[in-house]
Structures are given as structure tokens and as C-alpha cells.
Scaffold this motif. Structure first.
Motif, short mmCIF file in Angstrom:
data_model
loop_
_atom_site.label_atom_id
_atom_site.label_comp_id
_atom_site.label_asym_id
_atom_site.label_seq_id
_atom_site.Cartn_x
_atom_site.Cartn_y
_atom_site.Cartn_z
N SER A 39 -0.44 26.10 22.49
CA SER A 39 0.34 25.83 23.70
C SER A 39 -0.54 25.69 24.94
N ASN A 40 -1.72 26.30 24.92
CA ASN A 40 -2.64 26.16 26.05
C ASN A 40 -3.58 24.97 25.88
N GLY A 41 -3.41 24.22 24.79
CA GLY A 41 -4.19 23.00 24.60
C GLY A 41 -5.60 23.20 24.08
N PHE A 42 -5.91 24.37 23.55
CA PHE A 42 -7.25 24.64 23.04
C PHE A 42 -7.47 24.07 21.64
N VAL A 43 -6.40 23.94 20.88
CA VAL A 43 -6.47 23.37 19.54
C VAL A 43 -5.33 22.38 19.35
N ALA A 44 -5.52 21.48 18.40
CA ALA A 44 -4.50 20.48 18.08
C ALA A 44 -4.62 20.13 16.61
#
Length: 65
Positions: A39-44
Motif C-alpha cells: 500500500s505504500n508502493g514499496f513492492v508490486a
């Protein structure tokens, strides 16, 4: 600069494990990733469904623990 979001030990180790796996071109399927990291955009997820470290995740790692 990426906002320095406080990470617990498990989240920090997950980011490090993803960085190492990516460097070694190892599969990341066995690495458990929390919803908070996503949710914090660190992984996808890549198109194949594997977990990848994003540029934002790399930036957060470069900020240090």
C-alpha cells in the motif's frame, strides 16, 4: 525524496530480501510481503505475478534503517 515511513524489523528484512533476490535473479515467490509494503508502493507484482521491489522501495532502503 521518499517520505521515510517507519518500518518494523520484519518489513525492513522483507525489503532487503527482495533486493537480494532481485540482484541474484532468484524467485521472490517465497518472500512474504505485508499489505503495508504494497500500500505504500514499496513492492508490486510484475506481469508474471512475482513480487518486485519498486523504485520507491529501493529509495526507502537507501535511506537506511
Amino acid at each position: 525524496m521518499t517520505k521515510k515511513i517507519q518500518l518494523n524489523d520484519e518489513q525492513w528484512k522483507t525489503l532487503q530480501a527482495l533486493r537480494e533476490a532481485t540482484a541474484k535473479r532468484s524467485p521472490t515467490d517465497s518472500i512474504k510481503v505485508s499489505n503495508r509494503l504494497r500500500s505504500n508502493g514499496f513492492v508490486a507484482f510484475d506481469p508474471r505475478g512475482s513480487i518486485v521491489l519498486t523504485d520507491q522501495g529501493l529509495s526507502r532502503l537507501s535511506q537506511g534503517r
